[in-house]
Scaffold this motif. Structure first.
Motif, PDB file in Angstrom:
ATOM      1  N   PRO A   1     -37.277  52.369  51.438  1.00  6.58           N
ATOM      2  CA  PRO A   1     -38.408  52.237  50.630  1.00  6.58           C
ATOM      3  C   PRO A   1     -39.696  51.773  51.425  1.00  6.58           C
ATOM      4  O   PRO A   1     -39.399  50.877  52.160  1.00  6.58           O
ATOM      5  CB  PRO A   1     -38.027  51.164  49.433  1.00  6.58           C
TER       6      PRO A   1
ATOM      7  N   GLU B   1     -39.125  56.979  48.199  1.00  7.14           N
ATOM      8  CA  GLU B   1     -39.733  57.466  46.924  1.00  7.14           C
ATOM      9  C   GLU B   1     -41.126  58.198  46.946  1.00  7.14           C
ATOM     10  O   GLU B   1     -41.300  58.879  46.002  1.00  7.14           O
ATOM     11  CB  GLU B   1     -40.046  56.071  46.232  1.00  7.14           C
TER      12      GLU B   1
ATOM     13  N   ILE C   1     -39.905  50.206  42.517  1.00  5.36           N
ATOM     14  CA  ILE C   1     -39.016  49.943  43.687  1.00  5.36           C
ATOM     15  C   ILE C   1     -38.780  48.478  43.639  1.00  5.36           C
ATOM     16  O   ILE C   1     -37.314  48.102  43.630  1.00  5.36           O
ATOM     17  CB  ILE C   1     -39.767  50.229  44.914  1.00  5.36           C
TER      18      ILE C   1
ATOM     19  N   SER D   1     -36.418  47.680  40.777  1.00  6.91           N
ATOM     20  CA  SER D   1     -35.320  48.529  40.537  1.00  6.91           C
ATOM     21  C   SER D   1     -34.007  47.716  40.419  1.00  6.91           C
ATOM     22  O   SER D   1     -33.650  46.812  41.289  1.00  6.91           O
ATOM     23  CB  SER D   1     -35.145  49.584  41.716  1.00  6.91           C
TER      24      SER D   1
END
Length: 341
Positions: A205, A209, A292, A295
């Motif tokens: 990340p 993404e 993110i 999450s």
């Protein structure tokens, strides 16, 4: 198309950073308060970004009576980080579990490099923009998989583990021949743009993404959590036994500051997102970044989790000579590591 988190990177820049480090190490020996920390690219280093921005390590050191000077070094790939640690250019290394295990194995009985803490649990995706690639078995000699370091990075080791599960241990390095070393920002740009030899990127990340959002052909081929059997600490921090023993106050200030950062991110995800953008000079959509950070698959904590399977695998295939009995062999005996696995 989302804004891509790209920052200038070149071999010349890397050489300059290394040269500066060499100069610094030649002028001063280890001393309480000196702390040079190597980080790489991505949100997986958010705890370090927060610690830097909020000066959490310096605050903890001051409370312990130490005037800390903290320097931050940006590198790409486990080999570069490991070289910097062994050459005395940094005190704390930030890289994947794979590079940690490699260095632990090579320095056992000598510098005795071990893990200091985890930077949290993050799923790493192998993303491809080739519609014909649904699983790792679909990659051909025409494909190229970008990752930080071939055969060394945690992405490469997870890919090897997945290959061993599919084709058997003797074929664990089957995909190494089509893997190439490339910094995450460059690899992400290649996946989003398309039309290059790079058709796969095992990243982290937020790059993975951004790829999924930026190219309609981009899709997940492999999830590290699936390979490792659940949430795992892919990126960790490690140091030499000498630094830990000779600088106890600085070492503890670093750990305390890191734990403070984990608490800060968990309690203030919006502020943490702004810090990441500011410190990393990241060109990224803030909403995507917050998604993110928030999450449920991501956990910001310093205790290592689910690393031992990779350690066992690396010994089984001969990637490391020393066989660890548990995570306690390759992580220091500190409070944050007591419940590690």
């Amino acid at each position: 198309m989302p804004r891509l988190d790209t920052r200038p990177w070149s071999r010349q820049a890397a050489a300059f950073v290394t040269a500066i480090g060499l100069l610094g190490s030649s002028l001063a020996a280890h001393a309480e308060g000196q702390l040079r920390i190597a980080e790489q690219f991505g949100i997986v280093y958010l705890l370090l970004n927060v610690a830097q921005d909020q000066k959490l390590i310096e605050k903890r050191a001051k409370a312990a009576g130490v005037d800390a000077k903290v320097e931050w070094v940006k590198l790409s790939g486990g080999p570069a980080v490991n070289d910097a640690l062994l050459s005395g250019n940094i005190e704390i290394a930030g890289a994947g579990v794979g590079p940690l295990l490699t260095l632990w194995d090579r320095t056992k009985g000598k510098q005795n490099v071990k893990g200091v803490a985890s930077l949290g649990n993050f799923p790493y995706y192998l993303v491809s923009n080739n519609p014909n690639v649904k699983t790792i078995a679909d990659f051909t000699d025409k494909d190229r998989i970008a990752l930080p370091a071939v055969g060394v990075s945690v992405q490469s080791r997870v890919l090897q583990l997945a290959s061993a599960k599919l084709w058997g241990d003797k074929e664990f390095a089957k995909l190494d021949k089509i893997s190439v070393a490339l910094p995450h920002p460059d690899a992400a740009a290649a996946i989003i743009k398309g039309g290059t030899e790079i058709t796969g990127h095992f990243g982290n990340p937020p790059f993975q993404e951004q790829e999924l959002a930026g190219n309609p052909n981009a899709h997940i081929v492999l999830n590290s959590y699936e390979v490792l059997g659940g949430p795992a600490s892919a990126t960790v921090l490690y140091a030499t036994e000498k630094f830990r023993n000779e600088n106890p106050k600085t070492y503890q200030a670093f750990i305390d500051g890191l734990n403070d950062a984990a608490q800060f991110v968990t309690a203030n995800p919006d502020k943490a997102a702004d810090i990441y953008i500011r410190v990393s000079n990241a060109k990224i959509d803030r909403d995507l970044l917050l998604k993110i950070i928030k999450s449920p698959e991501v956990q910001f904590k310093t205790t290592p989790q689910n690393t031992f399977q990779l350690a066992e695998f690396m010994h089984r295939v001969g990637a490391i000579k020393n066989k660890p009995a548990s995570v306690k062999d390759y992580f220091f005996d500190d409070a944050q590591n007591a419940a590690g696995n």
